[in-house]
Design an enzyme around this catalytic site. Sequence first.
Site, short mmCIF file in Angstrom:
data_model
loop_
_atom_site.label_atom_id
_atom_site.label_comp_id
_atom_site.label_asym_id
_atom_site.label_seq_id
_atom_site.Cartn_x
_atom_site.Cartn_y
_atom_site.Cartn_z
CB CYS A 189 33.64 3.94 -21.91
SG CYS A 189 34.96 2.73 -21.71
CG HIS A 247 -1.71 1.28 1.37
ND1 HIS A 247 -1.22 2.38 2.04
CD2 HIS A 247 -2.92 1.64 0.89
CE1 HIS A 247 -2.10 3.36 1.98
NE2 HIS A 247 -3.16 2.93 1.29
#
Length: 809
Positions: free
Chosen positions: A751, A421
């Site tokens: 990279c 919830h």
Amino acid sequence: MARPSLVEPFADLSAADTALVGGKNAALGELIANLTPHGIRVPDGFATTTAAYRELLDTGDLRARIGRRIEALHEGAGLAETGAAIRGMILATELPPRLVDAVTTAYTALGERLGRTDPDVAVRSSATAEDLPEASFAGQQESFLNITGARALLDACLRCYASLFTDRAINYREHHGFDHLRVALSVGVQQMVRADRAGAGVMFSLDTDSGFPRVVLVNAAWGLGESVVSGAVDPDEYLVFKPLVDEAGANPVIAKETGGKQSKVVSRTTGAEPTVSVPTTEDERAGLVLTDSEIRQLARWAVRVERHYDTPMDMEWAKDGDTGELHLVQARPETVQTRRRPSTLRSYRLTGTGHAAPLVTGLAIGEAIAAGTACVLRSAAEIDRFVDGAVLVTGTTDPDWEPVMKRAAALVTDHGGRTSHAAIVSRELGLGAVVGTGDATGRIPDGRAITVSCAEGERGVVYPGTLDFEEREIELTDIPTTRTRLMLTMADPGAALRWWRLPADGVGLARMEFVINNHIRVHPMALVHPERTDAGTRERIAALTRGYRDRTEFFVDRLAYGIARIAAAWWPAPVVVRTSDFKTNEYARLLGGAPFEPAEQNPMLGWRGASRYHDDGYREGFALECRALRRVRDEMGLTNTVVMIPFCRTLTEADRVLETLADHGLRRGANGLAVYVMVEIPANVLLADDFARRFDGFSIGSNDLTQLTLGVDRDSERLAGLFDERDPAVVRSIRTVIEAAHRHGREVGLCGQRPSDDPEFARLLVDAGIDSVSVAPDSFLRVKNTIAAGERRAPEGDPDAADPVARPR
């Protein structure tokens, strides 16, 4: 004229009957009619109609009396007083005889179809969508499980009707301007699946936090599903990759996390309530609720349900402990991610440095960062203490907490998973939350300033103090197209799904060592040879690998799931995974690592990268890395995974590494496997043609290449001015590698951080003809624009610079 029906069997209902029986019950009818023929099990049952509810309101002047109470509320009467009075009126009212007869008759008929008298049933409320769109908030009305016998069933129906006037439901309708007396309620009565003897849970046909649409998220706990939905326990969590769910021979379960599952809800034979929560056993807490085949079965069902409805779905499932069969017990459209703007990506990051150690960590819900004063509430009885804008810290939440959650800056709970919830409502409110922390209410002082960060991957972090952070909004429609591919650098698998909307061309560097350091934390050789570690270390390893008889399988599992999550996020684009590249001092810091690592004066130039993989000191550890890579590619089916070897010094070493990979079932070319090599050493540049004959592609590690080309320690403050990736020697090396790679038809990328920080360096790479550049996700937009600008100014008369087909791919 015939009087309206008061009860309808699920089999006679469809999605068009929402006004008659509410959203939940109409969906059950739709599932039974359209999906049970395809093997999806949906428990039989029936629903009372909205006409039945209205007939109840016409009994004993009930409608008028409720109306007077609502008028009093508008004139200043208290919410709690109003709710209690209305519920008392309904519970004191006798159900109309015609409704009693209809429910009793339908219940008897259900028992006959099931071959038993007085069958156990689940009784759930279902509101009409046009009056109360319960998709907007979780758990507005009550459900009652393990109800047996006609008298108990009629009582449960009356209690469902009364739950339409809980304080939270009244408050919700008041807030949204709904007319209380125009809301209608249906009661669903469904065959009870004996999940109390097995398990149950929730699943979504997308990732609930990122909205990534190509996975099924399954949560599972022992016993009835109430404990998962309410957030009372930390459930197991499984991720399944949808595109491969029907692929023959593939097992696309790409993530499994064992939850704490501290308790379970089971049926009881005595007492006023039909269910009770009891502690789980040690074995139940350590074990997984579902097998891989059961996880895949649920995922296939989720995919079929989603296809039928043509929208992402939120579903509840249960496993019958008597028969071993899985059942789908509810299905409704997912309402949070489907409302988001797909063209916008909001990004948060902490900007300060030197953070103090976290107070607690847990599952990150959403991606936001928020700061505020902690308000620690141990029960809903303390809600009046809450101050607007504070961070709500509590054990768990239910619908009674929703009015407070709306006023909070963020939420932190002790218990709960991604489908609890607390998680569901936090997403709907756009509220950052960290759930399942274990003991936030005990470790976060009430009134202390804290920062809640959900922007660091799948783990949410609560820091002491108020930290600086930035929030950015990226318009994806504004990102230009470039022929130079822009890829991502990824370390944290938990963050991979967050960036799926970026139009990246894949992942140019996925760092294996991050997964090992953060998700495994044990040196692989300590798992292969625990006898070489001390007793205290063995005890800590045993605790970390609880539930694994074979400790090495813990390493393979964790590493495979980490890689798979990144590979799935960018499927079918390539995801280049670099095998481990720790230095010896970094390996030694892993749990159990010290006995297996030498002390080196200069670990940067020591026993690292390719030199370890065929060495007797690490060969068995590298075998575990290879097992994980094979599992991702050959078992899960994620063949877009590319293997990359770091710090390969010589051609002889290259040959030995490739032989070692092949010995472990990773033969270059088999099942489409590509093997790349990092370019970090001048030898890689000087012998680029020879390396190109052995590998399928190159990735330039600009930091190490600059360091070793210029002979400059990249960590030296005194020499910082000399460390420059744009030095002519480094630039010539980069151009040399690109030219050699293209002569052999090989891919070459780079990279490193420099293209993100230095637009001129990024343009230099474009001019040199680089195939791809890899950057951190938060730099993507900036570098993409830089590359686009560089391509637009390509020199006239240079066909390679202007034509994306001119260079070999």
